[in-house]
Write a protein that holds these residues in place. Structure first.
Motif, PDB file in Angstrom:
ATOM      1  N   GLN A 176       0.847  -1.187   0.000  1.00  0.00           N
ATOM      2  CA  GLN A 176       0.000   0.000   0.000  1.00  0.00           C
ATOM      3  C   GLN A 176       0.891   1.248   0.000  1.00  0.00           C
ATOM      4  OE1 GLN A 176      -3.198  -0.152  -0.301  1.00  0.00           O
ATOM      5  NE2 GLN A 176      -3.476  -2.344   0.055  1.00  0.00           N
ATOM      6  N   PRO A 177       0.833   2.063  -1.062  1.00  0.00           N
ATOM      7  CA  PRO A 177       1.640   3.300  -1.072  1.00  0.00           C
ATOM      8  C   PRO A 177       1.280   4.210   0.093  1.00  0.00           C
ATOM      9  CG  PRO A 177       0.735   2.822  -3.253  1.00  0.00           C
ATOM     10  CD  PRO A 177       0.069   1.885  -2.303  1.00  0.00           C
ATOM     11  N   GLN A 178      -0.010   4.263   0.431  1.00  0.00           N
ATOM     12  CA  GLN A 178      -0.443   5.041   1.594  1.00  0.00           C
ATOM     13  C   GLN A 178      -0.466   4.103   2.803  1.00  0.00           C
ATOM     14  OE1 GLN A 178      -0.743   8.238   1.245  1.00  0.00           O
ATOM     15  NE2 GLN A 178      -0.570   8.170  -0.990  1.00  0.00           N
ATOM     16  N   THR A 179       0.480   4.293   3.691  1.00  0.00           N
ATOM     17  CA  THR A 179       0.682   3.315   4.766  1.00  0.00           C
ATOM     18  C   THR A 179      -0.478   3.242   5.744  1.00  0.00           C
ATOM     19  OG1 THR A 179       1.890   5.001   6.049  1.00  0.00           O
ATOM     20  CG2 THR A 179       3.186   3.531   4.635  1.00  0.00           C
ATOM     21  N   TYR A 180      -1.351   4.249   5.780  1.00  0.00           N
ATOM     22  CA  TYR A 180      -2.462   4.174   6.729  1.00  0.00           C
ATOM     23  C   TYR A 180      -3.489   3.122   6.316  1.00  0.00           C
ATOM     24  CZ  TYR A 180      -4.297   7.521   3.251  1.00  0.00           C
ATOM     25  OH  TYR A 180      -4.673   8.160   2.090  1.00  0.00           O
ATOM     26  N   TYR A 181      -3.340   2.529   5.116  1.00  0.00           N
ATOM     27  CA  TYR A 181      -4.235   1.449   4.712  1.00  0.00           C
ATOM     28  C   TYR A 181      -3.860   0.125   5.388  1.00  0.00           C
ATOM     29  CZ  TYR A 181      -6.492   4.286   1.107  1.00  0.00           C
ATOM     30  OH  TYR A 181      -7.212   5.244   0.446  1.00  0.00           O
ATOM     31  N   TYR A 182      -2.665   0.042   5.974  1.00  0.00           N
ATOM     32  CA  TYR A 182      -2.310  -1.149   6.740  1.00  0.00           C
ATOM     33  C   TYR A 182      -3.041  -1.081   8.079  1.00  0.00           C
ATOM     34  CZ  TYR A 182       1.561  -1.681   3.394  1.00  0.00           C
ATOM     35  OH  TYR A 182       2.311  -1.829   2.264  1.00  0.00           O
ATOM     36  N   GLU A 183      -3.904  -2.055   8.342  1.00  0.00           N
ATOM     37  CA  GLU A 183      -4.805  -1.941   9.487  1.00  0.00           C
ATOM     38  C   GLU A 183      -4.522  -2.928  10.611  1.00  0.00           C
ATOM     39  OE1 GLU A 183      -8.677  -2.397   7.837  1.00  0.00           O
ATOM     40  OE2 GLU A 183      -8.699  -0.398   6.920  1.00  0.00           O
ATOM     41  N   THR A 184      -3.739  -3.974  10.360  1.00  0.00           N
ATOM     42  CA  THR A 184      -3.535  -5.011  11.373  1.00  0.00           C
ATOM     43  C   THR A 184      -2.227  -4.773  12.123  1.00  0.00           C
ATOM     44  OG1 THR A 184      -4.729  -6.619  10.008  1.00  0.00           O
ATOM     45  CG2 THR A 184      -3.341  -7.488  11.783  1.00  0.00           C
ATOM     46  N   ASN A 185      -2.330  -4.557  13.414  1.00  0.00           N
ATOM     47  CA  ASN A 185      -1.134  -4.328  14.227  1.00  0.00           C
ATOM     48  C   ASN A 185      -0.449  -5.668  14.530  1.00  0.00           C
ATOM     49  OD1 ASN A 185       0.737  -2.962  15.885  1.00  0.00           O
ATOM     50  ND2 ASN A 185      -0.467  -3.509  17.687  1.00  0.00           N
ATOM     51  N   SER A 186       0.857  -5.641  14.602  1.00  0.00           N
ATOM     52  CA  SER A 186       1.602  -6.869  14.896  1.00  0.00           C
ATOM     53  C   SER A 186       2.931  -6.525  15.545  1.00  0.00           C
ATOM     54  CB  SER A 186       1.858  -7.675  13.610  1.00  0.00           C
ATOM     55  OG  SER A 186       2.805  -7.008  12.789  1.00  0.00           O
ATOM     56  N   ILE A 187       3.565  -7.564  16.086  1.00  0.00           N
ATOM     57  CA  ILE A 187       4.930  -7.451  16.604  1.00  0.00           C
ATOM     58  C   ILE A 187       5.827  -8.346  15.751  1.00  0.00           C
ATOM     59  CG2 ILE A 187       6.446  -7.930  18.558  1.00  0.00           C
ATOM     60  CD1 ILE A 187       4.136  -7.334  20.418  1.00  0.00           C
ATOM     61  N   VAL A 188       6.930  -7.792  15.319  1.00  0.00           N
ATOM     62  CA  VAL A 188       7.885  -8.541  14.485  1.00  0.00           C
ATOM     63  C   VAL A 188       9.253  -8.487  15.158  1.00  0.00           C
ATOM     64  CG1 VAL A 188       9.037  -8.691  12.243  1.00  0.00           C
ATOM     65  CG2 VAL A 188       6.618  -7.989  12.369  1.00  0.00           C
ATOM     66  N   PHE A 189       9.888  -9.649  15.290  1.00  0.00           N
ATOM     67  CA  PHE A 189      11.245  -9.677  15.848  1.00  0.00           C
ATOM     68  C   PHE A 189      12.201 -10.325  14.856  1.00  0.00           C
ATOM     69  CE2 PHE A 189       9.297 -13.635  17.312  1.00  0.00           C
ATOM     70  CZ  PHE A 189      10.277 -14.580  17.042  1.00  0.00           C
ATOM     71  N   ASP A 190      13.435 -10.021  15.029  1.00  0.00           N
ATOM     72  CA  ASP A 190      14.484 -10.528  14.133  1.00  0.00           C
ATOM     73  C   ASP A 190      14.783 -11.980  14.483  1.00  0.00           C
ATOM     74  OD1 ASP A 190      16.822 -11.043  12.655  1.00  0.00           O
ATOM     75  OD2 ASP A 190      17.385  -8.930  12.720  1.00  0.00           O
ATOM     76  N   SER A 191      14.663 -12.857  13.503  1.00  0.00           N
ATOM     77  CA  SER A 191      14.906 -14.287  13.760  1.00  0.00           C
ATOM     78  C   SER A 191      16.351 -14.566  14.135  1.00  0.00           C
ATOM     79  CB  SER A 191      14.528 -15.107  12.529  1.00  0.00           C
ATOM     80  OG  SER A 191      15.364 -14.747  11.429  1.00  0.00           O
ATOM     81  N   SER A 192      17.254 -13.687  13.737  1.00  0.00           N
ATOM     82  CA  SER A 192      18.677 -13.913  14.014  1.00  0.00           C
ATOM     83  C   SER A 192      19.118 -13.315  15.345  1.00  0.00           C
ATOM     84  CB  SER A 192      19.529 -13.313  12.887  1.00  0.00           C
ATOM     85  OG  SER A 192      19.302 -11.912  12.770  1.00  0.00           O
ATOM     86  N   ASP A 193      18.162 -12.861  16.151  1.00  0.00           N
ATOM     87  CA  ASP A 193      18.487 -12.267  17.449  1.00  0.00           C
ATOM     88  C   ASP A 193      19.213 -13.288  18.317  1.00  0.00           C
ATOM     89  OD1 ASP A 193      18.615 -10.895  19.813  1.00  0.00           O
ATOM     90  OD2 ASP A 193      16.451 -10.931  20.212  1.00  0.00           O
ATOM     91  N   ASP A 194      20.407 -12.934  18.742  1.00  0.00           N
ATOM     92  CA  ASP A 194      21.192 -13.841  19.585  1.00  0.00           C
ATOM     93  C   ASP A 194      21.264 -13.362  21.031  1.00  0.00           C
ATOM     94  OD1 ASP A 194      22.754 -11.622  19.310  1.00  0.00           O
ATOM     95  OD2 ASP A 194      24.491 -12.656  18.434  1.00  0.00           O
ATOM     96  N   GLY A 195      20.450 -12.386  21.354  1.00  0.00           N
ATOM     97  CA  GLY A 195      20.457 -11.853  22.702  1.00  0.00           C
ATOM     98  C   GLY A 195      21.515 -10.814  22.948  1.00  0.00           C
TER      99      GLY A 195
END
Length: 282
Positions: A214-233
């Motif tokens: 979506q060029p207009q980002t306000y059309y994204y309606e679902t909130n989520s949490i994303v983390f980096d899979s390579s997180d090593d702490g």
């Protein structure tokens, strides 16, 4: 010479008598009664009825119409027109009040739904450290957290990107509705980064997501949490490192479950959690 003496008042008696007997002679005429207030009242009432669908404006016009019509009625200006103005303005005021009230309620609801988390509570280190802890996250937490060990299935550091598939709006809605039943699925989503700062840490972020770009980002309606899979702490997270808040991104993610946390306006919210393997700025 006239044979009869002339009366000096002769020829004037009738004229004098006329003016003396005329009750209107010599009396000032009062000002004519103006009907401006009645006309203004009916005009404002009509405008209020026509523009009732505009919040506040229709209500203001209707109230003004009632006021002018009442004043006109009190001053005896065009009684029928004044009463009509009061009736029309009252109806317009009632309808406009309902429209304005609905607008205010909807504004509050929209503001509540768009406010998802308190930025000061988002953290990349406080997500539960086991699948059992993740499943018990129905109790709101003051510090929502994210980490690869939190998901109900092990998250690899790397993955074959060719195994990820794009989803449509319905499929993404089903995932957001029940993330735990889709844990381990590898999908491609799009979204806008809403928070990635010192509060979330470098290895996690909040993202409003959608199935398609979506060029207009306000059309994204679902909130989520994303983390980096390579997180090593150790805060070494190359997948999310190039990103900043407000980036429009394409993400290759694996569904990791859900998280419940306190919101900024009180109460709690539950959102899907994803492990990101690739992030591409659009």
């Amino acid at each position: 010479m006239s044979m009869y003496p002339q009366d000096p008042r002769q020829g004037y008696s009738q004229q004098s008598s006329y003016y003396s007997n005329n009750p209107y002679y010599g009396q000032p005429q009062g000002p004519k009664n103006s009907n401006v207030l009645a006309i203004v009242g009916i005009v404002l009432a009509s405008l209020g009825l026509l523009l009732f669908w505009i919040p506040f404006l229709g209500l203001i016009l209707a109230i003004a119409g009632v006021a002018f019509a009442c004043i006109a009625l009190g001053r005896g200006q065009l009684k029928a027109l004044s009463i009509t103005g009061i009736c029309v303005a009252s109806v317009a005021a009632l309808i406009s009040l309902l429209v304005t009230g609905g607008f205010l309620v909807r504004s509050v609801v929209d503001a509540s739904s768009s406010t998802t988390t308190d930025p000061s509570t988002a953290s990349a280190s406080s997500y539960s450290s086991s699948a059992s802890a993740e499943s018990s996250s129905s109790a709101p937490t003051s510090t929502p957290t994210v980490s690869p060990s939190a998901t109900a299935t092990p998250v690899p550091k790397q993955a074959d990107l060719s195994t990820f598939h794009e989803v449509d709006d319905r499929e993404l809605a089903l995932i957001a509705k029940s993330p735990k039943t889709h844990v381990g699925e590898k999908i491609i989503i799009n979204g806008s980064v809403t928070q990635l700062d010192s509060a979330t840490g470098p290895c996690a972020m909040r993202v409003n997501i959608g199935a398609t770009y979506q060029p207009q980002t306000y059309y994204y309606e679902t909130n989520s949490i994303v983390f980096d899979s390579s997180d090593d702490g150790k805060d070494k997270c190359p997948t999310l490192e190039p990103l900043v808040q407000d980036d429009n991104v394409k993400l290759w993610v694996m569904v990791g479950g859900s998280e419940t946390y306190d919101t900024q306006i009180g109460g709690s919210t539950t959102v899907p959690v994803f492990a990101a393997f690739k992030a591409e700025i659009q």
